[in-house]
Design an enzyme around this catalytic site. Structure first.
Site, PDB file in Angstrom:
ATOM      1  N   THR A 132       0.816  -1.211   0.000  1.00 22.97           N
ATOM      2  CA  THR A 132       0.000   0.000   0.000  1.00 22.97           C
ATOM      3  C   THR A 132       0.856   1.270   0.000  1.00 22.97           C
ATOM      4  O   THR A 132       2.011   1.255   0.452  1.00 22.97           O
ATOM      5  CB  THR A 132      -0.894  -0.010   1.261  1.00 22.97           C
ATOM      6  OG1 THR A 132      -1.537   1.243   1.395  1.00 22.97           O
ATOM      7  CG2 THR A 132      -0.073  -0.234   2.543  1.00 22.97           C
ATOM      8  N   ASP A 133       0.259   2.376  -0.424  1.00 24.70           N
ATOM      9  CA  ASP A 133       0.961   3.668  -0.364  1.00 24.70           C
ATOM     10  C   ASP A 133       1.028   4.200   1.069  1.00 24.70           C
ATOM     11  O   ASP A 133       1.793   5.120   1.355  1.00 24.70           O
ATOM     12  CB  ASP A 133       0.284   4.701  -1.279  1.00 24.70           C
ATOM     13  CG  ASP A 133      -1.169   5.003  -0.934  1.00 24.70           C
ATOM     14  OD1 ASP A 133      -1.716   4.366  -0.001  1.00 24.70           O
ATOM     15  OD2 ASP A 133      -1.767   5.872  -1.597  1.00 24.70           O
ATOM     16  N   GLU A 134       0.229   3.604   1.986  1.00 26.65           N
ATOM     17  CA  GLU A 134       0.185   4.142   3.354  1.00 26.65           C
ATOM     18  C   GLU A 134       1.511   3.971   4.085  1.00 26.65           C
ATOM     19  O   GLU A 134       1.743   4.631   5.102  1.00 26.65           O
ATOM     20  CB  GLU A 134      -0.940   3.477   4.163  1.00 26.65           C
ATOM     21  CG  GLU A 134      -2.290   3.723   3.547  1.00 26.65           C
ATOM     22  CD  GLU A 134      -3.458   3.565   4.507  1.00 26.65           C
ATOM     23  OE1 GLU A 134      -3.232   3.439   5.721  1.00 26.65           O
ATOM     24  OE2 GLU A 134      -4.592   3.566   4.015  1.00 26.65           O
ATOM     25  N   TYR A 158      -1.982  -0.494  11.038  1.00 25.76           N
ATOM     26  CA  TYR A 158      -2.109  -1.163   9.736  1.00 25.76           C
ATOM     27  C   TYR A 158      -0.904  -0.865   8.853  1.00 25.76           C
ATOM     28  O   TYR A 158      -0.233  -1.773   8.357  1.00 25.76           O
ATOM     29  CB  TYR A 158      -3.406  -0.724   9.022  1.00 25.76           C
ATOM     30  CG  TYR A 158      -3.397  -1.042   7.532  1.00 25.76           C
ATOM     31  CD1 TYR A 158      -3.425  -2.357   7.076  1.00 25.76           C
ATOM     32  CD2 TYR A 158      -3.329  -0.019   6.572  1.00 25.76           C
ATOM     33  CE1 TYR A 158      -3.385  -2.654   5.713  1.00 25.76           C
ATOM     34  CE2 TYR A 158      -3.301  -0.294   5.217  1.00 25.76           C
ATOM     35  CZ  TYR A 158      -3.330  -1.610   4.794  1.00 25.76           C
ATOM     36  OH  TYR A 158      -3.285  -1.904   3.448  1.00 25.76           O
ATOM     37  N   LYS A 162       2.112  -3.308   7.420  1.00 21.31           N
ATOM     38  CA  LYS A 162       2.401  -3.490   5.987  1.00 21.31           C
ATOM     39  C   LYS A 162       3.857  -3.091   5.703  1.00 21.31           C
ATOM     40  O   LYS A 162       4.533  -3.745   4.903  1.00 21.31           O
ATOM     41  CB  LYS A 162       1.443  -2.661   5.122  1.00 21.31           C
ATOM     42  CG  LYS A 162       0.005  -3.147   5.108  1.00 21.31           C
ATOM     43  CD  LYS A 162      -0.182  -4.539   4.502  1.00 21.31           C
ATOM     44  CE  LYS A 162       0.030  -4.559   3.002  1.00 21.31           C
ATOM     45  NZ  LYS A 162      -0.345  -5.894   2.426  1.00 21.31           N
TER      46      LYS A 162
HETATM   47  P1  NAD Z   1      -9.668  -7.374   2.171  1.00 22.27           P
HETATM   48  O1  NAD Z   1      -9.657  -7.086   3.623  1.00 22.27           O
HETATM   49  O2  NAD Z   1     -10.888  -7.089   1.372  1.00 22.27           O
HETATM   50  O3  NAD Z   1      -9.296  -8.905   1.915  1.00 22.27           O
HETATM   51  C1  NAD Z   1      -8.285  -9.566   2.610  1.00 22.27           C
HETATM   52  C2  NAD Z   1      -8.427 -11.060   2.360  1.00 22.27           C
HETATM   53  O4  NAD Z   1      -7.363 -11.725   3.036  1.00 22.27           O
HETATM   54  C3  NAD Z   1      -9.730 -11.652   2.880  1.00 22.27           C
HETATM   55  O5  NAD Z   1     -10.295 -12.518   1.923  1.00 22.27           O
HETATM   56  C4  NAD Z   1      -9.309 -12.413   4.125  1.00 22.27           C
HETATM   57  O6  NAD Z   1     -10.139 -13.527   4.417  1.00 22.27           O
HETATM   58  C5  NAD Z   1      -7.890 -12.834   3.759  1.00 22.27           C
HETATM   59  N1  NAD Z   1      -7.053 -13.068   4.945  1.00 22.27           N
HETATM   60  C6  NAD Z   1      -6.905 -12.263   6.034  1.00 22.27           C
HETATM   61  N2  NAD Z   1      -6.065 -12.817   6.908  1.00 22.27           N
HETATM   62  C7  NAD Z   1      -5.641 -13.985   6.354  1.00 22.27           C
HETATM   63  C8  NAD Z   1      -4.725 -14.999   6.774  1.00 22.27           C
HETATM   64  N3  NAD Z   1      -4.097 -14.932   7.972  1.00 22.27           N
HETATM   65  N4  NAD Z   1      -4.516 -16.058   5.960  1.00 22.27           N
HETATM   66  C9  NAD Z   1      -5.161 -16.140   4.769  1.00 22.27           C
HETATM   67  N5  NAD Z   1      -6.039 -15.225   4.325  1.00 22.27           N
HETATM   68  C10 NAD Z   1      -6.269 -14.154   5.112  1.00 22.27           C
HETATM   69  O7  NAD Z   1      -8.404  -6.586   1.596  1.00 22.27           O
HETATM   70  P2  NAD Z   1      -8.210  -5.853   0.185  1.00 22.27           P
HETATM   71  O8  NAD Z   1      -8.716  -4.479   0.279  1.00 22.27           O
HETATM   72  O9  NAD Z   1      -8.668  -6.763  -0.886  1.00 22.27           O
HETATM   73  O10 NAD Z   1      -6.606  -5.765   0.166  1.00 22.27           O
HETATM   74  C11 NAD Z   1      -5.824  -6.825  -0.378  1.00 22.27           C
HETATM   75  C12 NAD Z   1      -4.352  -6.450  -0.269  1.00 22.27           C
HETATM   76  O11 NAD Z   1      -4.118  -5.240  -0.996  1.00 22.27           O
HETATM   77  C13 NAD Z   1      -3.886  -6.172   1.164  1.00 22.27           C
HETATM   78  O12 NAD Z   1      -2.592  -6.697   1.305  1.00 22.27           O
HETATM   79  C14 NAD Z   1      -3.880  -4.650   1.276  1.00 22.27           C
HETATM   80  O13 NAD Z   1      -2.924  -4.212   2.199  1.00 22.27           O
HETATM   81  C15 NAD Z   1      -3.501  -4.272  -0.147  1.00 22.27           C
HETATM   82  N6  NAD Z   1      -3.988  -2.951  -0.600  1.00 22.27           N
HETATM   83  C16 NAD Z   1      -5.314  -2.607  -0.477  1.00 22.27           C
HETATM   84  C17 NAD Z   1      -5.752  -1.386  -0.973  1.00 22.27           C
HETATM   85  C18 NAD Z   1      -7.202  -0.965  -0.868  1.00 22.27           C
HETATM   86  O14 NAD Z   1      -7.514   0.190  -1.182  1.00 22.27           O
HETATM   87  N7  NAD Z   1      -8.124  -1.841  -0.487  1.00 22.27           N
HETATM   88  C19 NAD Z   1      -4.845  -0.504  -1.582  1.00 22.27           C
HETATM   89  C20 NAD Z   1      -3.493  -0.887  -1.670  1.00 22.27           C
HETATM   90  C21 NAD Z   1      -3.076  -2.117  -1.193  1.00 22.27           C
HETATM   91  O1  DAU Z   2      -4.141   3.974   0.480  1.00 21.10           O
HETATM   92  C1  DAU Z   2      -4.356   2.595   0.377  1.00 21.10           C
HETATM   93  C2  DAU Z   2      -5.196   2.132   1.535  1.00 21.10           C
HETATM   94  O2  DAU Z   2      -6.503   2.620   1.309  1.00 21.10           O
HETATM   95  C3  DAU Z   2      -5.194   0.621   1.721  1.00 21.10           C
HETATM   96  O3  DAU Z   2      -3.905   0.194   2.039  1.00 21.10           O
HETATM   97  C4  DAU Z   2      -6.177   0.211   2.813  1.00 21.10           C
HETATM   98  O4  DAU Z   2      -6.250  -1.206   2.880  1.00 21.10           O
HETATM   99  C5  DAU Z   2      -7.531   0.771   2.481  1.00 21.10           C
HETATM  100  O5  DAU Z   2      -8.444   0.458   3.512  1.00 21.10           O
HETATM  101  C6  DAU Z   2      -7.458   2.282   2.271  1.00 21.10           C
HETATM  102  O6  DAU Z   2      -7.173   2.973   3.524  1.00 21.10           O
HETATM  103  P1  DAU Z   2      -7.936   4.324   3.939  1.00 21.10           P
HETATM  104  O7  DAU Z   2      -7.850   4.474   5.396  1.00 21.10           O
HETATM  105  O8  DAU Z   2      -7.499   5.461   3.082  1.00 21.10           O
HETATM  106  O9  DAU Z   2      -9.422   3.895   3.443  1.00 21.10           O
HETATM  107  P2  DAU Z   2     -10.866   4.080   4.115  1.00 21.10           P
HETATM  108  O10 DAU Z   2     -11.860   3.676   3.068  1.00 21.10           O
HETATM  109  O11 DAU Z   2     -10.967   3.451   5.454  1.00 21.10           O
HETATM  110  O12 DAU Z   2     -10.959   5.659   4.298  1.00 21.10           O
HETATM  111  C7  DAU Z   2     -10.791   6.535   3.199  1.00 21.10           C
HETATM  112  C8  DAU Z   2     -10.878   7.960   3.737  1.00 21.10           C
HETATM  113  O13 DAU Z   2     -12.229   8.215   4.169  1.00 21.10           O
HETATM  114  C9  DAU Z   2     -10.001   8.211   4.949  1.00 21.10           C
HETATM  115  O14 DAU Z   2      -9.499   9.534   4.897  1.00 21.10           O
HETATM  116  C10 DAU Z   2     -10.951   8.079   6.140  1.00 21.10           C
HETATM  117  C11 DAU Z   2     -12.272   8.553   5.565  1.00 21.10           C
HETATM  118  N1  DAU Z   2     -13.483   7.922   6.136  1.00 21.10           N
HETATM  119  C12 DAU Z   2     -13.552   6.572   6.186  1.00 21.10           C
HETATM  120  C13 DAU Z   2     -14.662   5.936   6.727  1.00 21.10           C
HETATM  121  C14 DAU Z   2     -14.721   4.432   6.802  1.00 21.10           C
HETATM  122  C15 DAU Z   2     -14.542   8.726   6.587  1.00 21.10           C
HETATM  123  O15 DAU Z   2     -14.489   9.962   6.495  1.00 21.10           O
HETATM  124  N2  DAU Z   2     -15.644   8.095   7.100  1.00 21.10           N
HETATM  125  C16 DAU Z   2     -15.740   6.743   7.219  1.00 21.10           C
HETATM  126  O16 DAU Z   2     -16.773   6.244   7.741  1.00 21.10           O
END
Ligand code: NAD
Ligand code: DAU
Length: 354
Positions: A132-134, A158, A162
């Site tokens: 992730t970019d975080e 988180y 990562k």
């Molecule tokens: P998600 O939470 O929707 O899915 C995670 C999946 O991993 C689930 O299916 C869960 O059951 C599985 N899992 C969790 N713990 C596990 C374990 N111990 N063993 C096996 N499986 C397990 O997450 P996502 O949003 O699809 O993110 C996927 C990946 O991409 C993550 O590594 C996250 O850090 C990265 N990522 C997410 C975003 C985003 O915006 N969602 C952006 C950048 C990177």
């Molecule tokens: O940047 C990549 C990341 O983006 C991933 O690594 C994470 O897995 C993914 O969850 C996401 O993280 P964020 O914290 O940016 O996403 P989230 O959807 O939780 O929140 C997006 C923005 O919206 C953040 O500034 C918090 C705000 N927010 C979120 C929720 C859930 C609100 O204002 N209200 C809310 O109820």
């Protein structure tokens, strides 16, 4: 074949579906099915012999060794993680366990498997770590976007977990030569995203006429990328990325949260009009502790060296996403389990409107 971890979650399931639509190569999909994993995401693959689903934990070394020995994949694509920042603030332990210890066990299993491969297969093997970019921390308004050389400065449990996993992947390449690639992507949105994240939560609440809880002043900025474009970037990095390299992936679509929510409200209003409009539901609530102000990605490297570019703009991707949630009310209803309701109470109960 390839081994995918976390392929029942949001991005992982999109990746597996897209992969099998585009290639004949089979997938072993290892997922623990936590609250975020959902087999309904993979329903379209029922009866498809190219998809082997295994329920299990990436921290289970014995299981990993068995899967690698049995299926002999040419690559591991590692999505499995605890992924929600707010949950990491309430309960960080699971994040360290899965994201750090789980990735470590997976790396150890992959290293041992890779070291035992015959030379030609050894050269072609890849370990692709999805991150992730975080990990780069938070940007000021005028700062340049994150590049691959931006120093790590994670701010939440988180992002710290990562970052830890990214460092382990880097070390396994540097020390053992494991052919690993890391991708650091910005915020994704699209079908199958669990409705605890901003976009699907706001859609779900809006459709129920509930408050749309905006943290703090709502002026935090995220760089949004449609999930299908992220999956395409991972395929490209796997096919043509250089071992030891990291690639930043982003949509060049910086938006303030308030603007994202307003855009969602307006899209919903055009598709399912509500008396008084959806914007009236927006409710400022207490901020997220340690809330990062701005993320933005400089994706020049993957664009220039691997020829990737996103296909969707924020507007086209958002319209597709809203339509998917409207057409899949059943999917949303199914994930709103007791556990989901409990989470809403934990996270929003204490944040009542400001
Ligand atoms: P998600 O939470 O929707 O899915 C995670 C999946 O991993 C689930 O299916 C869960 O059951 C599985 N899992 C969790 N713990 C596990 C374990 N111990 N063993 C096996 N499986 C397990 O997450 P996502 O949003 O699809 O993110 C996927 C990946 O991409 C993550 O590594 C996250 O850090 C990265 N990522 C997410 C975003 C985003 O915006 N969602 C952006 C950048 C990177
Ligand atoms: O940047 C990549 C990341 O983006 C991933 O690594 C994470 O897995 C993914 O969850 C996401 O993280 P964020 O914290 O940016 O996403 P989230 O959807 O939780 O929140 C997006 C923005 O919206 C953040 O500034 C918090 C705000 N927010 C979120 C929720 C859930 C609100 O204002 N209200 C809310 O109820």
């Amino acid at each position: 074949m390839i081994l995918v971890t976390g392929g029942a979650g949001f991005i992982g399931s999109n990746f597996v579906l897209d992969w099998l639509a585009e290639s004949a190569e089979a997938v072993v999909n290892l997922d623990k099915l936590t609250y975020a994993g959902n087999l309904a995401n993979l329903a379209g693959l029922a009866g498809d012999e190219r998809h082997v689903f295994v329920r299990g934990d990436i921290a289970d070394r014995e299981l990993l060794d068995r899967l690698l020995a049995t299926h002999r994949p040419r690559a591991v694509v590692h999505f499995a993680a605890e992924s929600h920042v707010d949950r990491s603030i309430v309960g960080p332990a699971a994040f360290v366990r899965t994201n750090v210890v789980g990735t470590f066990e997976l790396l150890e299993a992959a290293r041992s498997y890779w070291q035992g491969l015959e030379l030609d297969r050894k050269d072609g093997f890849r370990f692709l770590h999805v991150s992730t970019d975080e990990v780069y921390g938070s940007l000021g308004e005028a700062d340049p976007p994150f590049s691959e050389t931006t120093p790590y400065a994670p701010n939440s449990p988180y992002s710290a977990s990562k970052a830890g996993s990214d460092h382990l992947v880097r070390a396994y390449h540097h020390t053992y030569g494991l052919p690993a690639i890391t991708t650091n992507c910005s915020n994704n949105y699209g079908r199958h995203q669990f409705p605890e994240k901003l976009i699907p939560l706001m859609i779900a609440n809006a459709l129920e006429g509930k408050a749309l809880p905006l943290y703090g002043d709502g002026r935090q900025v995220r760089d949004w990328l449609y999930v299908g474009d992220h999956c395409a970037a991972i395929r490209v990095a796997l096919a043509r990325g250089a071992p030891g390299e990291t690639y930043n992936i982003g949509g060049d679509a910086e938006r303030r949260n308030i603007d994202v929510v307003h855009a969602l409200c307006d899209t919903l209003q055009s598709l399912r009009p509500r008396e008084g409009g959806y914007r009236a539901l927006v409710t400022p609530v207490a901020d997220r502790p340690g809330h990062d102000r701005r993320y933005a990605i400089d994706a020049t490297k993957i664009r220039a060296s691997l020829g990737w570019a996103p296909r969707e703009t924020f507007e086209t991707g958002l319209a597709k996403t809203v339509r998917w949630y409207l057409d899949n009310a059943q999917w949303v209803a199914q994930v709103k389990s007791g556990e989901y309701r409990k989470w809403l109470e934990t996270n929003y109960g204490a944040r009542s409107g400001q």
